[in-house]
Write a protein that holds these residues in place. Structure first.
Motif, PDB file in Angstrom:
ATOM      1  N   HIS A 192       0.832  -1.214   0.000  1.00  0.00           N
ATOM      2  CA  HIS A 192       0.000   0.000   0.000  1.00  0.00           C
ATOM      3  C   HIS A 192       0.872   1.271   0.000  1.00  0.00           C
ATOM      4  CE1 HIS A 192      -2.945  -2.965   1.132  1.00  0.00           C
ATOM      5  NE2 HIS A 192      -2.548  -3.029   2.391  1.00  0.00           N
ATOM      6  N   ASP A 193       2.124   1.133  -0.425  1.00  0.00           N
ATOM      7  CA  ASP A 193       3.082   2.255  -0.409  1.00  0.00           C
ATOM      8  C   ASP A 193       3.347   2.774   1.004  1.00  0.00           C
ATOM      9  OD1 ASP A 193       3.454   2.287  -3.212  1.00  0.00           O
ATOM     10  OD2 ASP A 193       1.625   3.476  -3.471  1.00  0.00           O
ATOM     11  N   VAL A 194       3.132   1.910   1.985  1.00  0.00           N
ATOM     12  CA  VAL A 194       3.429   2.270   3.375  1.00  0.00           C
ATOM     13  C   VAL A 194       4.868   1.865   3.677  1.00  0.00           C
ATOM     14  CG1 VAL A 194       2.864   1.865   5.794  1.00  0.00           C
ATOM     15  CG2 VAL A 194       1.032   2.032   4.103  1.00  0.00           C
ATOM     16  N   THR A 195       5.703   2.826   4.013  1.00  0.00           N
ATOM     17  CA  THR A 195       7.127   2.551   4.215  1.00  0.00           C
ATOM     18  C   THR A 195       7.612   2.827   5.638  1.00  0.00           C
ATOM     19  OG1 THR A 195       7.677   4.788   3.459  1.00  0.00           O
ATOM     20  CG2 THR A 195       7.647   3.033   1.792  1.00  0.00           C
ATOM     21  N   TYR A 196       6.707   3.150   6.536  1.00  0.00           N
ATOM     22  CA  TYR A 196       7.114   3.465   7.898  1.00  0.00           C
ATOM     23  C   TYR A 196       5.939   3.265   8.844  1.00  0.00           C
ATOM     24  CZ  TYR A 196       4.590   7.849   7.186  1.00  0.00           C
ATOM     25  OH  TYR A 196       3.620   8.764   6.931  1.00  0.00           O
ATOM     26  N   PHE A 197       6.235   3.288  10.135  1.00  0.00           N
ATOM     27  CA  PHE A 197       5.192   3.342  11.160  1.00  0.00           C
ATOM     28  C   PHE A 197       5.594   4.363  12.206  1.00  0.00           C
ATOM     29  CE2 PHE A 197       7.994  -0.274  12.044  1.00  0.00           C
ATOM     30  CZ  PHE A 197       8.348  -0.117  13.381  1.00  0.00           C
ATOM     31  N   GLU A 198       4.596   4.921  12.886  1.00  0.00           N
ATOM     32  CA  GLU A 198       4.841   5.958  13.891  1.00  0.00           C
ATOM     33  C   GLU A 198       4.484   5.512  15.297  1.00  0.00           C
ATOM     34  OE1 GLU A 198       3.058   9.677  12.986  1.00  0.00           O
ATOM     35  OE2 GLU A 198       4.202   9.981  11.143  1.00  0.00           O
ATOM     36  N   GLY A 199       3.859   4.360  15.423  1.00  0.00           N
ATOM     37  CA  GLY A 199       3.477   3.891  16.751  1.00  0.00           C
ATOM     38  C   GLY A 199       3.188   2.405  16.730  1.00  0.00           C
ATOM     39  N   MET A 200       3.241   1.778  17.900  1.00  0.00           N
ATOM     40  CA  MET A 200       2.945   0.357  17.979  1.00  0.00           C
ATOM     41  C   MET A 200       2.741  -0.069  19.426  1.00  0.00           C
ATOM     42  SD  MET A 200       6.624  -1.563  17.474  1.00  0.00           S
ATOM     43  CE  MET A 200       6.040  -3.039  18.294  1.00  0.00           C
ATOM     44  N   MET A 201       2.016  -1.168  19.584  1.00  0.00           N
ATOM     45  CA  MET A 201       1.943  -1.897  20.847  1.00  0.00           C
ATOM     46  C   MET A 201       2.018  -3.374  20.502  1.00  0.00           C
ATOM     47  SD  MET A 201      -1.070  -2.210  23.767  1.00  0.00           S
ATOM     48  CE  MET A 201      -0.460  -0.996  24.957  1.00  0.00           C
ATOM     49  N   LEU A 202       2.876  -4.103  21.192  1.00  0.00           N
ATOM     50  CA  LEU A 202       3.050  -5.531  20.909  1.00  0.00           C
ATOM     51  C   LEU A 202       3.095  -6.314  22.215  1.00  0.00           C
ATOM     52  CD1 LEU A 202       5.249  -7.221  18.262  1.00  0.00           C
ATOM     53  CD2 LEU A 202       5.531  -7.904  20.651  1.00  0.00           C
ATOM     54  N   GLN A 203       2.396  -7.440  22.233  1.00  0.00           N
ATOM     55  CA  GLN A 203       2.373  -8.328  23.392  1.00  0.00           C
ATOM     56  C   GLN A 203       2.533  -9.772  22.936  1.00  0.00           C
ATOM     57  OE1 GLN A 203      -1.188  -7.774  25.711  1.00  0.00           O
ATOM     58  NE2 GLN A 203      -1.037  -5.545  25.687  1.00  0.00           N
TER      59      GLN A 203
END
Length: 210
Positions: free
Chosen positions: A72-83
């Motif tokens: 989807h032309d998404v090349t980055y992220f600005e936030g996350m939560m992982l468990q």
């Protein structure tokens, strides 16, 4: 009497606003950024969770990488939560995160969070930098296995664009013969929490207008 009801409602209403420096503890169970005011994306996630092991036993350490795939032309992220969640249905504490996470020394984007009083049981962002990839670690810090696990994440591209239920490969409990199917455990609990949240918000609105 009404004042007492208002105070009780305020005390037990989960936080639903948006946080610039990471998610609140109220997000631990559902892992959904309610303060963003929109639903999650329904398309295939442009993020992946990679692991350097797909089995575990007590005290093992697994390296985890969260990547943007470019979909989807998404090349980055600005936030996350992982468990780390159990994959089985009908388990006790279905929203509990198991094990202990750690981040790289000096990491300015990620930190750990104590969800449901479990120390360092989640990895979350603490600012909104544009990140392509991040590496961190999980330790099976328990004396006996807890069943098959999966690393589950909500990953945020921006305030109105995020994907939930992003999964790693299943991390197999070497001592278990249980099925390896991921169950969306905790769904009923989340529904109950959502109803309670809406009721509390309604009461607070009435309190404010009095």
């Amino acid at each position: 009497m009404w004042s007492l009801i208002c105070l009780i409602s305020l005390a037990f209403t989960p936080e639903v606003t948006s946080y610039s420096y990471g998610p609140p503890l109220g997000a631990c169970a559902r892992m959904f950024p309610k303060g963003h005011g929109v639903n999650s994306q329904t398309s295939v996630s442009p993020y992946e969770i990679l692991v350097n092991a797909t089995t575990y036993k007590p005290n093992d350490v697994i390296e985890i990488t969260v990547n943007s795939t470019g979909l989807h032309d998404v090349t980055y992220f600005e936030g996350m939560m992982l468990q780390a969640r159990r994959i089985a249905c009908n388990v006790n504490d279905p929203t509990k995160s198991h094990g202990m996470f750690s981040v790289m020394a000096g990491d300015q984007f990620l930190t750990t969070m104590d969800c449901e009083s479990n120390v360092k049981s989640a990895v979350v962002h603490m600012n909104h930098s544009k990140i392509e990839s991040k590496v961190f670690y999980w330790k099976a810090d328990f004396s006996s296995p807890v069943g098959h696990l999966v690393f589950r994440a909500t990953v945020v591209k921006g305030k109105t664009t995020f994907w939930e239920k992003v999964y790693s490969p299943v991390i197999k409990d070497e001592a278990s013969k249980a099925p390896l199917t991921i169950c969306d455990s905790g769904a009923d609990l989340v529904k109950i929490q959502s109803v309670f949240t809406m009721l509390s918000a309604l009461i607070l609105t009435m309190c404010i207008t009095l």
